[in-house]
Design a protein around this motif. Structure first.
Motif, PDB file in Angstrom:
ATOM      1  N   LEU A   3       0.829  -1.202   0.000  1.00 34.56           N
ATOM      2  CA  LEU A   3       0.000   0.000   0.000  1.00 34.56           C
ATOM      3  C   LEU A   3       0.867   1.257   0.000  1.00 34.56           C
ATOM      4  O   LEU A   3       0.552   2.239  -0.676  1.00 34.56           O
ATOM      5  CB  LEU A   3      -0.921  -0.007   1.220  1.00 34.56           C
ATOM      6  CG  LEU A   3      -1.878   1.184   1.336  1.00 34.56           C
ATOM      7  CD1 LEU A   3      -2.779   1.268   0.118  1.00 34.56           C
ATOM      8  CD2 LEU A   3      -2.703   1.070   2.622  1.00 34.56           C
ATOM      9  N   SER A   4       1.987   1.228   0.737  1.00 31.16           N
ATOM     10  CA  SER A   4       2.855   2.409   0.787  1.00 31.16           C
ATOM     11  C   SER A   4       3.470   2.702  -0.577  1.00 31.16           C
ATOM     12  O   SER A   4       3.605   3.863  -0.975  1.00 31.16           O
ATOM     13  CB  SER A   4       3.973   2.190   1.828  1.00 31.16           C
ATOM     14  OG  SER A   4       4.773   1.072   1.475  1.00 31.16           O
ATOM     15  N   VAL A   5       3.812   1.643  -1.318  1.00 29.35           N
ATOM     16  CA  VAL A   5       4.362   1.823  -2.665  1.00 29.35           C
ATOM     17  C   VAL A   5       3.302   2.405  -3.590  1.00 29.35           C
ATOM     18  O   VAL A   5       3.577   3.301  -4.401  1.00 29.35           O
ATOM     19  CB  VAL A   5       4.892   0.482  -3.220  1.00 29.35           C
ATOM     20  CG1 VAL A   5       5.250   0.612  -4.703  1.00 29.35           C
ATOM     21  CG2 VAL A   5       6.091   0.016  -2.420  1.00 29.35           C
ATOM     22  N   VAL A   6       2.070   1.909  -3.467  1.00 30.38           N
ATOM     23  CA  VAL A   6       0.973   2.414  -4.288  1.00 30.38           C
ATOM     24  C   VAL A   6       0.740   3.893  -4.012  1.00 30.38           C
ATOM     25  O   VAL A   6       0.589   4.703  -4.930  1.00 30.38           O
ATOM     26  CB  VAL A   6      -0.312   1.607  -4.032  1.00 30.38           C
ATOM     27  CG1 VAL A   6      -1.505   2.271  -4.718  1.00 30.38           C
ATOM     28  CG2 VAL A   6      -0.155   0.186  -4.538  1.00 30.38           C
ATOM     29  N   ILE A   7       0.698   4.268  -2.723  1.00 26.36           N
ATOM     30  CA  ILE A   7       0.473   5.663  -2.347  1.00 26.36           C
ATOM     31  C   ILE A   7       1.592   6.555  -2.877  1.00 26.36           C
ATOM     32  O   ILE A   7       1.347   7.644  -3.405  1.00 26.36           O
ATOM     33  CB  ILE A   7       0.353   5.796  -0.819  1.00 26.36           C
ATOM     34  CG1 ILE A   7      -0.931   5.107  -0.337  1.00 26.36           C
ATOM     35  CG2 ILE A   7       0.361   7.266  -0.397  1.00 26.36           C
ATOM     36  CD1 ILE A   7      -1.074   5.056   1.167  1.00 26.36           C
ATOM     37  N   ARG A   8       2.819   6.069  -2.773  1.00 33.15           N
ATOM     38  CA  ARG A   8       3.955   6.842  -3.274  1.00 33.15           C
ATOM     39  C   ARG A   8       3.868   7.014  -4.785  1.00 33.15           C
ATOM     40  O   ARG A   8       4.145   8.098  -5.321  1.00 33.15           O
ATOM     41  CB  ARG A   8       5.259   6.145  -2.887  1.00 33.15           C
ATOM     42  CG  ARG A   8       6.513   6.973  -3.149  1.00 33.15           C
ATOM     43  CD  ARG A   8       7.692   6.509  -2.314  1.00 33.15           C
ATOM     44  NE  ARG A   8       7.968   5.094  -2.479  1.00 33.15           N
ATOM     45  CZ  ARG A   8       7.801   4.178  -1.522  1.00 33.15           C
ATOM     46  NH1 ARG A   8       7.348   4.537  -0.339  1.00 33.15           N
ATOM     47  NH2 ARG A   8       8.076   2.899  -1.737  1.00 33.15           N
ATOM     48  N   SER A   9       3.451   5.958  -5.486  1.00 32.37           N
ATOM     49  CA  SER A   9       3.292   6.028  -6.936  1.00 32.37           C
ATOM     50  C   SER A   9       2.208   7.032  -7.324  1.00 32.37           C
ATOM     51  O   SER A   9       2.381   7.828  -8.250  1.00 32.37           O
ATOM     52  CB  SER A   9       2.947   4.632  -7.471  1.00 32.37           C
ATOM     53  OG  SER A   9       2.698   4.674  -8.860  1.00 32.37           O
ATOM     54  N   LEU A  10       1.091   7.010  -6.577  1.00 34.19           N
ATOM     55  CA  LEU A  10      -0.003   7.936  -6.856  1.00 34.19           C
ATOM     56  C   LEU A  10       0.409   9.380  -6.584  1.00 34.19           C
ATOM     57  O   LEU A  10       0.056  10.294  -7.332  1.00 34.19           O
ATOM     58  CB  LEU A  10      -1.228   7.576  -6.019  1.00 34.19           C
ATOM     59  CG  LEU A  10      -1.950   6.271  -6.395  1.00 34.19           C
ATOM     60  CD1 LEU A  10      -3.052   5.967  -5.392  1.00 34.19           C
ATOM     61  CD2 LEU A  10      -2.527   6.365  -7.798  1.00 34.19           C
ATOM     62  N   LYS A  11       1.148   9.597  -5.519  1.00 45.72           N
ATOM     63  CA  LYS A  11       1.593  10.951  -5.189  1.00 45.72           C
ATOM     64  C   LYS A  11       2.521  11.503  -6.259  1.00 45.72           C
ATOM     65  O   LYS A  11       2.423  12.673  -6.645  1.00 45.72           O
ATOM     66  CB  LYS A  11       2.292  10.968  -3.828  1.00 45.72           C
ATOM     67  CG  LYS A  11       1.349  10.897  -2.633  1.00 45.72           C
ATOM     68  CD  LYS A  11       2.124  11.007  -1.335  1.00 45.72           C
ATOM     69  CE  LYS A  11       1.194  11.026  -0.120  1.00 45.72           C
ATOM     70  NZ  LYS A  11       1.949  11.109   1.147  1.00 45.72           N
ATOM     71  N   SER A  12       3.424  10.659  -6.743  1.00 46.17           N
ATOM     72  CA  SER A  12       4.400  11.138  -7.728  1.00 46.17           C
ATOM     73  C   SER A  12       3.746  11.517  -9.051  1.00 46.17           C
ATOM     74  O   SER A  12       4.261  12.347  -9.795  1.00 46.17           O
ATOM     75  CB  SER A  12       5.467  10.061  -7.968  1.00 46.17           C
ATOM     76  OG  SER A  12       4.890   8.914  -8.579  1.00 46.17           O
ATOM     77  N   ALA A  13       2.593  10.898  -9.333  1.00 47.70           N
ATOM     78  CA  ALA A  13       1.896  11.184 -10.594  1.00 47.70           C
ATOM     79  C   ALA A  13       0.574  11.894 -10.364  1.00 47.70           C
ATOM     80  O   ALA A  13      -0.289  11.900 -11.250  1.00 47.70           O
ATOM     81  CB  ALA A  13       1.667   9.874 -11.345  1.00 47.70           C
TER      82      ALA A  13
END
Length: 395
Positions: free
Chosen positions: A197-207
């Motif tokens: 989930l943390s990786v997903v959130i980081r991916s969403l934030k970056s884009a």
């Protein structure tokens, strides 16, 4: 399941046929509206919009949840169970008498397509080898063709046998569900390693900026699309056009849209996603108004061109989101094919209110303005090199 980059065409064909049926069912409720008006003179445009929105919202807003789940672990049973569930729920809609029970059935039916789409699109991604973009566009086009078949098949059925004929429409759903059970990929698959989930959130934030623009474009385009499917049958009826003639016009628009979706995928590979999305949506509005003010063959040609331009960006926006968050493809599919479309589906209730208060012509006028608004919002999208240029540079 597959070796190396070998493409599993037989399984892709089965999934594409299933997508065609799923999207035919997705265009089921709008075809009932003119007949519901006859059965109940108090059936307003707002009630029509609420009914269609119940399906659209349940089928769309939770798709990102399915997408996140499927990025972690694929579940093949979702494709055949989701298809059968939707077929059963919709087959009951013509035999209920209470409006709110009808709305509940519509909402429950939407869960079936919400389960089907992220898993099926992920299967296509895994099975497509090095031809992912072309085969995803083909998969999406099959869905658009199914959507276009809705008016052509369902309106004559309801015209001949009444709304109680909905019970027999469960038969193709059962057939395709069995087909998927037997021939869909045998293993539970996902598009890659399970992201936390943390990786997903980081991916969403970056884009976040790019995704926000893409999702807003899709939401406004979806509002225009769903608004047309909801209001145009009622508008045509108010203009004393027969149900069959109105269904033919909608079918022409939707079939042209399906062809436009295929062409749009190829054009975006050469000239870039953003150019195709912005240009096609801005062009849609004058073409729709040209249809509105034309008659006969010329009007039909304008409607076909308008449908083609409106939907030419359909699969392109999905690919654009997947390029923005490449490690979460199923989530990207859920956000674009699901969540953004659900937001548009929810807002169509406002279009229904406009139709009730100021008339159906005013509602149609507002709907036709929406594509150009979506195109202008598309200017905020990030410009990326065209896919063909990227591939040539990679060599």
């Amino acid at each position: 399941m597959r070796q190396g980059n070998q493409i599993q065409y037989s399984k892709i064909t089965i999934l594409s046929i299933a997508h065609m049926l799923n999207d035919l069912y997705s265009n089921y409720l709008p075809q009932m509206l003119p007949f519901l008006v006859v059965l109940n003179p108090d059936f307003t445009a707002t009630r029509a919009a609420i009914l269609v929105s119940a399906f659209t919202i349940s089928s769309s807003l939770i798709q990102p949840l399915f997408g996140y789940f499927l990025d972690r672990q694929g579940k093949r049973w979702l494709v055949h169970v989701g298809t059968l569930w939707m077929a059963v729920m919709l087959s009951l809609t013509g035999i209920v008498q209470d409006y709110w029970i009808l709305v509940i059935l519509a909402g429950l039916a939407g869960l079936g397509t919400a389960a089907f789409h992220p898993q099926a699109s992920t299967m296509i991604n895994v099975l497509s080898g090095d031809r992912k973009a072309v085969l995803l566009s083909t998969f999406v086009a099959f869905g658009n063709f199914g959507f276009a078949l809705g008016p052509l098949l369902l309106v004559p059925l309801f015209q001949a046998y009444g709304l109680r004929a909905t019970v027999i429409t469960v038969i193709p759903g059962i057939f395709v569900a069995v087909l998927l059970l037997l021939f869909a990929p045998r293993n539970d698959i996902s598009s890659g390693p399970a992201p936390s989930l943390s990786v997903v959130i980081r991916s969403l934030k970056s884009a976040a900026g790019e995704l926000s623009a893409i999702i807003t474009v899709i939401a406004v385009r979806s509002l225009a699309y769903t608004g047309m499917l909801t209001i145009l049958p009622l508008y045509f009826k108010s203009q004393n056009l027969s149900n069959i003639a109105a269904s033919h016009l909608l079918t022409i628009m939707l079939f042209a849209g399906a062809l436009g979706g295929i062409l749009g995928g190829f054009i975006s590979d050469f000239y870039g996603r953003k150019r195709l999305i912005v240009g096609s949506l801005i062009l849609s509005t004058p073409l729709f108004f040209a249809f509105f003010h034309s008659q006969g063959t010329l009007g039909t040609i304008f409607l076909a061109l308008a449908g083609a331009t409106l939907l030419s960006s359909f699969s392109v926006t999905v690919v654009a989101a997947q390029e923005a968050i490449p490690d979460n493809k199923a989530l990207a599919a859920g956000l674009t094919m699901g969540f953004a479309g659900g937001i548009g589906g929810l807002a169509v209730i406002l279009i229904g209110r406009i139709g009730d208060i100021w008339g159906l012509s005013s509602a149609v006028f507002v709907i036709f303005l929406l594509p150009i608004l979506a195109g202008l919002i598309g200017l905020l999208m990030k410009s990326r090199p065209a896919a063909r240029i990227e591939r040539s540079l990679a060599r």
